[in-house]
Enzyme design. Structure first.
Site, PDB file in Angstrom:
ATOM      1  N   SER A 199       0.833  -1.203   0.000  1.00 53.89           N
ATOM      2  CA  SER A 199       0.000   0.000   0.000  1.00 53.89           C
ATOM      3  C   SER A 199       0.874   1.261   0.000  1.00 53.89           C
ATOM      4  CB  SER A 199      -0.971  -0.042   1.184  1.00 53.89           C
ATOM      5  OG  SER A 199      -1.956   0.949   1.080  1.00 53.89           O
ATOM      6  N   ASP A 218      -9.926  -3.214  -5.934  1.00 53.16           N
ATOM      7  CA  ASP A 218      -9.399  -2.534  -4.739  1.00 53.16           C
ATOM      8  C   ASP A 218     -10.115  -1.197  -4.574  1.00 53.16           C
ATOM      9  OD1 ASP A 218      -7.826  -1.073  -2.881  1.00 53.16           O
ATOM     10  OD2 ASP A 218      -6.025  -2.180  -3.456  1.00 53.16           O
ATOM     11  N   HIS A 273      -8.263  -4.664  -1.053  1.00 49.20           N
ATOM     12  CA  HIS A 273      -7.030  -3.974  -0.684  1.00 49.20           C
ATOM     13  C   HIS A 273      -6.257  -4.784   0.341  1.00 49.20           C
ATOM     14  CE1 HIS A 273      -4.346  -0.555  -0.442  1.00 49.20           C
ATOM     15  NE2 HIS A 273      -4.424  -0.579   0.873  1.00 49.20           N
TER      16      HIS A 273
END
Length: 423
Positions: A204, A333, A362
């Site tokens: 991320s 996502d 995600h």
């Protein structure tokens, strides 16, 4: 909806991927290694979209039991001063520190003084996501097969400033463009473990930082290969994607904003001592972009949060990468949205391959039974690169990116993202 949770896997890559030589002398290329590393993606059919996959992460399960020892490093950057914490994976121990995340303790001075080694074990350097740390379940799932099933790998997690119960000794929290700590640690690891091949992975926000770092280093990058998982790439586009839907704004952006407020509260004395941040303004923050407006713009000197997002984005850095690079993203996502994925950049850089799945959310990819898919391509790729590929013969030359035919005398620096019109 993909039939019964079976996600489709696609790859974006250059027409001629980076050629690689195996240790047995046979030839392959980066795309073939990535394709062989990515098994079928069978998600839990009850978690049939990105929202359900992502929200299921909130279900508290213990995950793999990874043990760490922590070392505090003094930053060597004049502007980005202070300290940062690195957690090294170690054998199970009972020497826990209650002030640190679970199963974590500080190295004693004698322990750390003797950490250097001339062994050839591969070492993975990991960066976590927004306001997370080495304790995050998605990260532990990813590294568990490397450190629990064998003794073949060493792993260290560079914690972002203020995260994972680390203290900050300056007024600066992390920043999505802040590559200085990982750069310093990689240099330290290269010196301390001179014979270890070093690899990198980011998740991320950490994937955005890792991508920027690898791009900034270019052909001189000390890492042998790197992976970016659920990278938001274009932070301005991802931010707009969050704000355009009710779930994006009122759930994801609000949760991330609240997490950052809590992090700020833990370190408010140090932040307020060294910066001009308005504490009352931070108290009124609800969403992620409001936190960035109240804190990041003030501490880093950006005029707006959108200017910060544009500067910190890693989409252009893809063009500057000169080591084997694997990116893994889920197209559903809801946080690192698909509109932000730089397909064209992957398509012109032979050092990079993008692997996308149609399902996964995600940092989720939950399978039936609670397992996760993403550790499989991660560990398969890392093991293939470390054990099968002749790393000394991987080319890091400045290959042409794009067709090289320009009408004007110009130069584009993908790291600084400004077109320079030459005389």
């Amino acid at each position: 909806m993909d039939w019964f949770g079976r996600a489709k896997i696609d790859f974006a890559h250059a027409t001629t991927p980076l050629p690689l030589t195996k240790k047995d002398g046979s030839q392959t290329d980066l795309l073939k290694v990535v394709e062989a590393s990515a098994p079928k993606c069978q998600m839990n059919p009850l978690l049939f979209n990105g929202h359900l996959q992502t929200m299921y992460t909130a279900v508290k399960e213990h995950g793999p039991q990874i043990y760490y020892k922590r070392k505090i490093f003094d930053a060597d950057h004049k502007t980005y001063a202070g300290t940062f914490a690195v957690d090294f994976v170690v054998p199970p121990h009972q020497d826990f520190d209650q002030e640190l995340p679970p199963r974590t303790a500080f190295f004693s001075e004698p322990e750390f003084d003797g950490i250097g080694s001339d062994d050839t074990k591969p070492m993975l350097i990991a960066l976590h996501g927004l306001s997370g740390g080495s304790h995050e379940i998605y990260l532990r799932h990813a590294i568990a097969p490397l450190v629990l099933n064998s003794n073949d790998w060493e792993v260290a997690v560079v914690n972002a400033r203020g995260c994972a119960n680390s203290k900050i000794t300056s007024g600066l929290l992390f920043n999505a463009r802040a590559t200085w700590d990982v750069r310093q640690f990689v240099k330290w690891a290269r010196k301390t473990f001179p014979n270890r091949p070093l690899f990198g992975i980011g998740f991320s926000l950490g994937a955005n930082i890792m991508t920027n770092y690898v791009g900034e280093e270019g052909a001189n990058c000390p890492l042998k290969a790197a992976i970016a998982v659920s990278n938001p790439y274009d932070l301005e586009v991802s931010n707009k994607g969050l704000q355009r839907t009710w779930l994006g704004k009122e759930v994801y952006s609000k949760v991330m904003g609240n997490n950052l407020k809590k992090l700020f509260e833990q370190h408010k004395d140090q932040i307020l001592k060294y910066t001009n941040v308005d504490y009352d303004r931070v108290q009124n923050v609800t969403y992620l972009h409001e936190f960035d407006r109240a804190v990041q713009t003030v501490t880093w000197g950006y005029p707006t949060e959108n200017a910060y997002y544009r500067d910190a984005s890693s989409c252009d850095a893809i063009l500057a990468i000169r080591i084997p690079f694997l990116a893994i993203s889920a197209l559903d996502d809801p946080i690192a949205v698909r509109e932000a994925i730089p397909y064209q950049e992957f398509a012109v850089n032979p050092y990079t391959v993008l692997c996308t799945t149609s399902l996964g959310g995600h940092l989720s990819w939950f399978e039936i039974g609670g397992g996760r898919w993403h550790p499989k391509p991660i560990c398969n790729f890392l093991n293939a690169m470390a054990k099968e590929i002749d790393l000394e013969r991987v080319s890091s030359e400045e290959r042409m990116v794009g067709d090289g035919k320009y009408q004007f005398n110009t130069d584009f620096d993908p790291v600084r993202r400004k077109l320079n019109v030459l005389d």
